[in-house]
Write an enzyme that holds these catalytic residues in place. Structure first.
Site, PDB file in Angstrom:
ATOM      1  N   HIS A   1      -7.988  -4.981  -0.733  1.00  0.00           N
ATOM      2  CA  HIS A   1      -6.892  -4.204  -0.169  1.00  0.00           C
ATOM      3  C   HIS A   1      -6.647  -4.566   1.296  1.00  0.00           C
ATOM      4  O   HIS A   1      -7.580  -4.660   2.086  1.00  0.00           O
ATOM      5  CB  HIS A   1      -7.179  -2.703  -0.285  1.00  0.00           C
ATOM      6  CG  HIS A   1      -5.968  -1.859  -0.041  1.00  0.00           C
ATOM      7  ND1 HIS A   1      -5.061  -1.574  -1.031  1.00  0.00           N
ATOM      8  CD2 HIS A   1      -5.495  -1.257   1.080  1.00  0.00           C
ATOM      9  CE1 HIS A   1      -4.092  -0.822  -0.538  1.00  0.00           C
ATOM     10  NE2 HIS A   1      -4.333  -0.625   0.751  1.00  0.00           N
TER      11      HIS A   1
ATOM     12  N   SER B   1       0.826  -1.200   0.000  1.00  0.00           N
ATOM     13  CA  SER B   1       0.000   0.000   0.000  1.00  0.00           C
ATOM     14  C   SER B   1       0.867   1.260   0.000  1.00  0.00           C
ATOM     15  O   SER B   1       1.639   1.473  -0.930  1.00  0.00           O
ATOM     16  CB  SER B   1      -0.961  -0.047   1.192  1.00  0.00           C
ATOM     17  OG  SER B   1      -1.964   0.923   1.080  1.00  0.00           O
TER      18      SER B   1
ATOM     19  N   ASP C   1     -10.108  -3.465  -5.047  1.00  0.00           N
ATOM     20  CA  ASP C   1      -9.198  -2.509  -4.423  1.00  0.00           C
ATOM     21  C   ASP C   1      -9.226  -1.205  -5.210  1.00  0.00           C
ATOM     22  O   ASP C   1      -9.036  -1.203  -6.428  1.00  0.00           O
ATOM     23  CB  ASP C   1      -7.783  -3.093  -4.405  1.00  0.00           C
ATOM     24  CG  ASP C   1      -6.760  -2.193  -3.739  1.00  0.00           C
ATOM     25  OD1 ASP C   1      -7.150  -1.146  -3.174  1.00  0.00           O
ATOM     26  OD2 ASP C   1      -5.564  -2.531  -3.790  1.00  0.00           O
TER      27      ASP C   1
END
Length: 400
Positions: free
Chosen positions: A374, A190, A344
């Site tokens: 995610h 991320s 995501d």
């Protein structure tokens, strides 16, 4: 029990079911686990937002306080020695295999996620991932921390990670930890994937760094701040726990606590017309494979005023948005692994980077999870998280 009491209980039950219920795609594995996770996260987030509204505390500070309960001490065991130290004044955790080795070991420099606002190397999920990496690869793992927003803004996060990595790449430091200078990689998830991509690009032109990276591995990375209207943003805008509005809040906090930037980004009206040439680097109509466009129509961006850019130029800085790097820079990047998940908001960032890297001649492997979402790799007990982790570790073992 009176009729009014029954009606009240029924109403509370309906409201509770509505609050907990999360519409999920049909192919999500273990949906009940995700529903419970989403309900928990939604509760904490809403309470944090309410506290912010009352002026009690910044939402990110409250969330970070809640996350701190998931931190674990640096505990060594029969397989791994864990120590906390600093690399160039940046806190890191170092994980070293206990088994004897005659040869130098591989080294992995890991950067945690959290939207530039949350997270730490001490969180249970990252501690567990570091230990699994050590055991699977017989490698030395450095898990770095960095300063967080809202107290610190760009480029503090980038600078901390870059300075920490440069320290690790010093010959004397590698000798201390028994790391092979020819087998070092960087990885992150991320926001950590963003920082991993950014520092890898920066290292290319740094004359002070003689030892270069062999690989970079990016797990559902956030890579651009220009276009908040990608197909993945549209498809997954309301899919918790990481919604479009939360991602935009993370991005804006990276640069400023001024909520006007957040509002402009939410409506995709933050990029000034004088920076229009940058959109060629993130034009999803040409960079996404057809399967990910799904009939979406590309809309030319609505340009904002120059005022926000003059105040906060960082959101168009390549150190914050690695997808803005030109092809000459990309051409020199090491072997790359990119993980993306179908459900995501950031899916298309990673896919567009894969396309651009391929066109630039970089050897890149793209692993897409059709039932992934995610954060899955850090959610304990999810089968999809275990599958992502296994693919990730397998690729590292073959390529690092």
């Amino acid at each position: 029990m009176g009729r009014k009491t029954l009606l009240l209980l029924l109403l509370l039950g309906v409201l509770g079911a509505y609050y907990v219920h999360t519409p999920l795609p049909d192919n999500i594995e273990e949906p009940w686990k995700l529903v419970l996770l989403n309900a928990l996260f939604k509760t904490v987030l809403n309470l944090s937002l309410f506290a912010e509204l009352l002026g009690i505390n910044h939402v990110m500070d409250t969330l970070m306080s809640c996350m701190s309960f998931q931190e674990v001490p640096p505990t060594s065991d029969e397989n791994v020695t864990v120590m906390e130290t600093t690399f160039n004044n940046v806190p890191v955790r170092v994980y070293i295999p206990n088994r004897k080795s005659q040869a130098l070991r591989r080294g992995l420099f890991y950067i945690h996620g959290g939207g530039m606002c949350l997270g730490s190397a001490a969180l249970f999920a990252y501690d567990e991932l570091s230990r699994q990496t050590v055991n699977s690869l017989d490698a030395v793992v450095v898990s770095t921390d960095y300063r967080l927003a809202p107290k610190y803004h760009f480029p503090s996060q980038f600078e901390d990670v870059y300075n920490s990595l440069k320290w690790f790449l010093r010959q004397d430091v590698l000798e201390k930890y028994g790391v092979d200078p020819k087998r070092i990689g960087v990885s992150g998830d991320s926001a950590g994937g963003n920082l991993a991509a950014a520092v890898t690009q920066k290292l290319i032109d740094d004359p002070d760094v003689k030892i270069k990276l062999k690989i970079q591995s990016l797990i559902y990375p956030a890579l651009q701040t220009l276009d908040m209207d990608l197909p993945s943003y549209r498809d997954n805008a309301l899919l918790t726990p990481v919604t479009k509005s939360l991602i935009v809040r993370f991005w804006s906090e990276y640069f400023t606590t001024d909520r006007s930037l957040e509002k402009a980004m939410l409506f995709n009206q933050h990029t000034p017309v004088e920076s229009a040439q940058l959109f060629k680097f993130v034009n999803w109509s040409s960079l996404l494979p057809e399967i990910f466009k799904k009939g979406h129509l590309y809309k030319s961006p609505t340009h904002g005023t120059s005022e926000l850019f003059k105040k906060y130029p960082g959101f168009l800085d390549v150190r914050a948005a690695p997808l803005l790097a030109d092809d000459n820079k990309l051409h020199s990047l090491p072997v790359t692994y990119v993980i993306t998940c179908q459900y995501d908001v950031l899916r298309d960032d990673g896919i567009m980077y894969v396309t651009r890297l391929q066109k630039a001649g970089v050897r890149v492997t793209h692993q897409h999870f059709e039932d992934g979402f995610h954060g899955a790799i850090t959610y304990h007990g999810f089968k999809i998280g275990d599958r992502i982790k296994n693919h990730y570790l397998s690729w590292l073992n073959e390529n690092l």
